[in-house]
Scaffold this motif. Structure first.
Motif, PDB file in Angstrom:
ATOM      1  N   THR A 148      -0.695   3.911  -5.255  1.00 22.38           N
ATOM      2  CA  THR A 148       0.491   4.729  -5.008  1.00 22.38           C
ATOM      3  C   THR A 148       0.458   6.092  -5.703  1.00 22.38           C
ATOM      4  O   THR A 148       1.258   6.954  -5.385  1.00 22.38           O
ATOM      5  CB  THR A 148       1.765   3.978  -5.440  1.00 22.38           C
ATOM      6  OG1 THR A 148       1.675   3.695  -6.840  1.00 22.38           O
ATOM      7  CG2 THR A 148       1.931   2.699  -4.648  1.00 22.38           C
ATOM      8  N   ARG A 201       4.921  10.536   0.150  1.00 21.90           N
ATOM      9  CA  ARG A 201       6.188   9.959  -0.322  1.00 21.90           C
ATOM     10  C   ARG A 201       6.759   9.036   0.755  1.00 21.90           C
ATOM     11  O   ARG A 201       7.134   7.905   0.486  1.00 21.90           O
ATOM     12  CB  ARG A 201       7.181  11.085  -0.646  1.00 21.90           C
ATOM     13  CG  ARG A 201       8.564  10.583  -1.085  1.00 21.90           C
ATOM     14  CD  ARG A 201       9.516  11.750  -1.350  1.00 21.90           C
ATOM     15  NE  ARG A 201      10.886  11.290  -1.545  1.00 21.90           N
ATOM     16  CZ  ARG A 201      11.498  11.229  -2.727  1.00 21.90           C
ATOM     17  NH1 ARG A 201      10.866  11.591  -3.821  1.00 21.90           N
ATOM     18  NH2 ARG A 201      12.735  10.815  -2.821  1.00 21.90           N
ATOM     19  N   LEU A 204       4.529   5.853   1.474  1.00 22.15           N
ATOM     20  CA  LEU A 204       4.460   4.866   0.397  1.00 22.15           C
ATOM     21  C   LEU A 204       5.812   4.231   0.092  1.00 22.15           C
ATOM     22  O   LEU A 204       5.872   3.111  -0.407  1.00 22.15           O
ATOM     23  CB  LEU A 204       3.839   5.489  -0.851  1.00 22.15           C
ATOM     24  CG  LEU A 204       2.335   5.774  -0.670  1.00 22.15           C
ATOM     25  CD1 LEU A 204       1.800   6.643  -1.794  1.00 22.15           C
ATOM     26  CD2 LEU A 204       1.536   4.471  -0.601  1.00 22.15           C
ATOM     27  N   ARG A 205       6.908   4.917   0.422  1.00 23.95           N
ATOM     28  CA  ARG A 205       8.233   4.306   0.235  1.00 23.95           C
ATOM     29  C   ARG A 205       8.312   2.949   0.926  1.00 23.95           C
ATOM     30  O   ARG A 205       8.826   1.980   0.388  1.00 23.95           O
ATOM     31  CB  ARG A 205       9.324   5.227   0.804  1.00 23.95           C
ATOM     32  CG  ARG A 205       9.862   6.258  -0.158  1.00 23.95           C
ATOM     33  CD  ARG A 205      10.511   5.577  -1.322  1.00 23.95           C
ATOM     34  NE  ARG A 205      10.611   6.462  -2.463  1.00 23.95           N
ATOM     35  CZ  ARG A 205      11.725   7.110  -2.802  1.00 23.95           C
ATOM     36  NH1 ARG A 205      12.797   7.012  -2.074  1.00 23.95           N
ATOM     37  NH2 ARG A 205      11.729   7.873  -3.882  1.00 23.95           N
ATOM     38  N   PHE A 208       6.451   0.347  -1.064  1.00 28.41           N
ATOM     39  CA  PHE A 208       7.184  -0.058  -2.273  1.00 28.41           C
ATOM     40  C   PHE A 208       8.277  -1.065  -1.923  1.00 28.41           C
ATOM     41  O   PHE A 208       8.517  -2.026  -2.651  1.00 28.41           O
ATOM     42  CB  PHE A 208       7.843   1.165  -2.933  1.00 28.41           C
ATOM     43  CG  PHE A 208       6.911   1.973  -3.777  1.00 28.41           C
ATOM     44  CD1 PHE A 208       6.296   1.421  -4.880  1.00 28.41           C
ATOM     45  CD2 PHE A 208       6.673   3.308  -3.482  1.00 28.41           C
ATOM     46  CE1 PHE A 208       5.448   2.175  -5.677  1.00 28.41           C
ATOM     47  CE2 PHE A 208       5.821   4.076  -4.267  1.00 28.41           C
ATOM     48  CZ  PHE A 208       5.204   3.506  -5.369  1.00 28.41           C
ATOM     49  N   ASN A 236       5.623   7.073  -9.385  1.00 27.05           N
ATOM     50  CA  ASN A 236       5.113   5.876  -8.714  1.00 27.05           C
ATOM     51  C   ASN A 236       5.018   4.691  -9.666  1.00 27.05           C
ATOM     52  O   ASN A 236       5.172   3.550  -9.259  1.00 27.05           O
ATOM     53  CB  ASN A 236       3.751   6.149  -8.055  1.00 27.05           C
ATOM     54  CG  ASN A 236       2.680   6.487  -9.056  1.00 27.05           C
ATOM     55  OD1 ASN A 236       2.899   7.321  -9.933  1.00 27.05           O
ATOM     56  ND2 ASN A 236       1.540   5.842  -8.966  1.00 27.05           N
ATOM     57  N   LEU A 239       8.463   3.210  -9.823  1.00 24.75           N
ATOM     58  CA  LEU A 239       8.733   2.405  -8.627  1.00 24.75           C
ATOM     59  C   LEU A 239       7.963   1.089  -8.665  1.00 24.75           C
ATOM     60  O   LEU A 239       8.505   0.028  -8.365  1.00 24.75           O
ATOM     61  CB  LEU A 239       8.353   3.196  -7.370  1.00 24.75           C
ATOM     62  CG  LEU A 239       9.312   4.336  -6.988  1.00 24.75           C
ATOM     63  CD1 LEU A 239       8.680   5.262  -5.958  1.00 24.75           C
ATOM     64  CD2 LEU A 239      10.636   3.792  -6.460  1.00 24.75           C
ATOM     65  N   LEU A 243      10.668  -1.990  -8.437  1.00 19.67           N
ATOM     66  CA  LEU A 243      11.035  -2.576  -7.152  1.00 19.67           C
ATOM     67  C   LEU A 243      10.520  -4.002  -6.917  1.00 19.67           C
ATOM     68  O   LEU A 243      11.306  -4.870  -6.576  1.00 19.67           O
ATOM     69  CB  LEU A 243      10.601  -1.644  -6.010  1.00 19.67           C
ATOM     70  CG  LEU A 243      11.508  -0.405  -5.835  1.00 19.67           C
ATOM     71  CD1 LEU A 243      10.917   0.546  -4.806  1.00 19.67           C
ATOM     72  CD2 LEU A 243      12.922  -0.795  -5.438  1.00 19.67           C
TER      73      LEU A 243
END
Lengths: 504, 244
Positions: A148, A201, A204-205, A208, A236, A239, A243
């Motif tokens: 990430t 961004r 990769l969101r 995640f 990252n 996150l 998460l």
């Protein structure tokens, strides 16, 4: 995974190590004009930023010596600090695991991943996970690891190893990255760095949000409180550690510091040395899993302590210095060798001066005997090292070991089948040299032969193609002009000779 | 089968350290003293105790603002809760944010109650998909660090000296493109070290997670060109309450 003859804890394992191909990789790197352009630009920029950032510190030497003594003290009682860390972290609710080698570290992470029914694992950049080959182990078990960190994601998509400890995609130009993303994602990509970053961004969101497991390294482990600190700029790591329901951190045993207050000086010096920022964007101190079901954050935190050959380095005060490294990568950016050949030529996930000492000590001299030679011993690496590691000293020590035999195998190089023909002929060459220099008479005779050869070869330069085993030396050099007569017979020598003393 | 390597590693370390010690005795006659014999740290100054409840000077507030400015963050200095609400309203309006998520800190709630509106306000316990749609998050900063313009975000039961005991703010401060932190000037400390020291409770406990955040998230991974807003917030605002 380990070589069959390695005893436990004696020699470690480095994934995808091919440092033995150094002699082939270097000419390839030097011929790559694109790469050298990218490297020169990047290393110069970081180098200058670092110098400016450190000028702001009033007493830099005091800060350096403090950072050094914190790490030195931690290593001098490493066993005690690790036990304290384990006790405190366990009391905080963190699961602590011990891995003697790369294989067992991967197995531990894999076991946690499988127990938690992981299909997708998000990863924050971690050199240790590269070292143990964690991604391949996950893939083999049917788990998808997604890097990430922006640079690390780029090199993962390009199916390349990182080429710099801090900026993994330092060797890639922007348009190369654009084309890569366009190919992998199957749609046109923006041209600018900001646009490409936005794509990352967004892409990769989604990962995640799905991942069952977050995997990170750790910059420092605090024995006193059982906490660990993660340093980053992108968010990252935050996150990755917030998460997913489960977080696993993998750290080398040398990452320990005794006390919470030890973090201050190290944080103060690490980012300035690394990127030239006064401080990184985020430092996250993780102490426990979430305490209330209402809260955010992982329910389960695991920390894997990895040895993989590190404990062996403590046998000697000089080699132990290697373990002080805080992975800032300042030595890469100033190294005249790294700046020309880049990270991939080292054939190890740890490149540059620190890689040249870390890799052979972890994986064994036989696996990386060329790397200690990849240095001009100019000392720039030590000068910028925030914890004052005597890199040139360790390089010399390792060159000595490469020549005199690897103690870890107990074999003398001439009896060791792994010793190359090149090493053998070098040894013969130096034995001859020692004999030739051994008496005044022989010195004069071979001096005269040398002057004669120099004169002849300068007139007929094509003669060097008959240099045989010396070709490696003569290929890159021109023969110096012969002075015609020896220094000892010259005027200068007579003038320097004390009054009343005849010719020797 | 996972084998436990604890004993193997610890005994290897002990053996190596013992060998280094004997090597040191033998080589005492040669060369300089070994580097490992560095002076112990006992006489080094410890972090001074900090009183975060004293009246903060305007000097500290100005220093914090200047430091945050250097890292592309924005500090709004206000002298009343109404002023804080105005500043927050202005940030939301400027960015055209339609959905805002807040943490459950009491001061954050209090200030948001004064904001006129024009947006949807969500509590922190919304589901993750809804949270990901929010353009802005408001939470409390436990501590502010003057030297770097850093805010310290803590999770769990230790958020804020005068904050509520179970602030939920970890994702609120991380997922939206803009993060607005509410910081009381009495929570300002001079150095990073002092902030770290003051995270510990009287019994020595630390919050589950503490994040020291300095400006918006950033990267330079593509040709070393600085780009703001990678995975963390693109915009970092701090509303500094000088009256608190």
């Amino acid at each position: 995974m380990s070589p069959p003859d390695a005893k436990p804890n004696e020699t470690g394992y480095i994934h995808h190590l091919h440092a033995d191909q150094f002699d082939d990789l270097v000419p390839q790197a030097l011929a790559n004009v694109e790469l050298r352009g990218a490297l020169a630009k990047a290393t110069n920029t970081i180098r200058n930023r670092r110098a400016i950032a450190l000028e702001e510190i009033d007493d830099l030497q005091e800060l350096r010596s403090r950072a050094k003594s914190i790490k030195t003290e931690a290593l001098a009682h490493l066993d005690d600090h690790l036990e304290t860390f384990e006790r405190q972290a366990t009391a905080n609710g963190i699961h602590v695991h011990w891995a003697a080698d790369a294989e067992s570290a991967s197995a531990i992470v894999l076991d946690i991943a499988i127990k938690n029914k992981t299909r997708l694992a998000v990863k924050a950049k971690s050199m240790v996970s590269e070292e143990i080959g964690l991604n391949d182990a996950l893939i083999d078990a049917g788990i998808v690891p997604v890097e990430t960190d922006l640079g690390e994601w780029i090199v993962q998509l390009a199916e390349e190893p990182p080429s710099h400890i801090l900026a993994p995609a330092i060797h890639k130009r922007r348009r190369e990255i654009r084309d890569l993303l366009a190919r992998v994602l199957g749609r046109p990509m923006p041209d600018d760095a900001a646009g490409l970053t936005e794509v990352a961004r967004h892409e990769l969101r989604a990962r995640f949000a799905q991942a069952e497991l977050g995997i990170s390294g750790a910059n420092f482990l605090v024995a006193e409180t059982g906490s660990f600190l993660l340093i980053e700029n992108e968010g990252n790591i935050r996150l990755t550690t917030s998460l997913p329901r489960v977080h696993v951190a993998v750290a080398g045993i040398e990452k320990i510091v005794p006390r919470l207050k030890d973090l201050g000086p190290l944080v103060r010096i690490i980012t300035r040395s690394a990127t030239g920022q006064a401080i990184s964007c985020y430092q996250t101190l993780v102490t426990k899993p979430k305490t209330s079901p209402e809260d955010d954050g992982p329910e389960e935190i695991h920390l894997v302590l990895l040895d993989n050959g590190r404990s062996k380095l403590l046998e000697d005060d000089l080699t132990a210095e290697t373990l002080r490294c805080i992975r800032c990568s300042a030595c890469l950016n100033v190294c005249p060798v790294y700046r020309q050949i880049g990270g991939h030529a080292y054939g190890s996930v740890y490149p540059g001066p620190i890689g040249a000492i870390f890799t052979p000590q972890i994986a064994g001299m036989h696996a990386a005997s060329q790397l200690p030679g990849a240095s001009s011993l100019c000392g720039a690496c030590r000068e910028v090292c925030p914890v004052d590691i005597d890199i040139p000293g360790v390089l010399l020590h390792l060159r000595h070991r490469a020549a005199e035999g690897d103690q870890s195998t107990g074999n003398h190089p001439e009896a060791d089948p792994r010793t190359t023909e090149k090493t053998q002929s070098m040894r013969r060459g130096f034995r001859f040299w020692r004999w030739a220099m051994g008496s005044s008479r022989r010195f004069q005779v071979f001096g005269a032969v040398g002057r004669l050869l120099a004169t002849v070869i300068r007139q007929v330069p094509s003669l060097t193609k008959y240099a045989g085993p010396l070709a490696g030396w003569t290929d890159g050099r021109t023969v110096p002009r012969s002075p015609g007569r020896s220094f000892r017979s010259g005027k200068m020598a007579r003038r320097l000779r004390p009054e009343g003393q005849g010719r020797a | 089968m996972i084998k436990d390597d604890r004993a193997t590693i610890l005994s290897a370390i002990k053996a190596s350290l013992a060998q280094a010690a004997s090597g040191r005795t033998m080589s005492r006659l040669h060369g300089p003293p070994p580097s490992i014999a560095a002076p112990p740290l006992t006489n080094q100054p410890s972090i001074p105790a900090v009183d975060r409840h004293g009246p903060a000077s305007t000097h500290a507030a100005a220093g914090f603002q200047a430091a945050l400015d250097r890292v592309q963050g924005v500090c709004h200095r206000v002298t009343s809760d109404a002023g804080a609400a105005d500043a927050l309203q202005a940030v939301i309006a400027d960015l055209g944010v339609r959905r805002v998520v807040r943490s459950d800190d009491s001061l954050v709630i209090e200030i948001l109650e004064r904001v006129i509106g024009g947006f949807e306000l969500l509590p922190p316990n919304v589901d993750r998909a809804r949270l990901l749609e929010c353009g802005l998050g408001v939470s409390r900063a436990t501590i502010g660090v003057v030297e770097y313009g850093t805010i310290v975000l803590t999770s769990g039961d230790m958020a804020g000296v005068s904050g509520s005991p179970t602030e939920r703010q970890r994702l609120v401060s991380l997922l939206p493109a803009t993060h607005v932190a509410i910081l009381a000037s009495s929570d300002l400390v001079e150095t990073w070290d002092a902030a770290l020291a003051s995270l510990r409770s009287a019994s020595g406990d630390l919050p589950p997670t503490a994040t020291f955040a300095t400006g918006p998230s950033r990267t330079a991974d593509i040709e070393l060109e600085l780009v703001l807003g990678v995975h963390g917030p693109k915009n970092q605002h701090v509303i500094l309450l000088e009256h608190r």
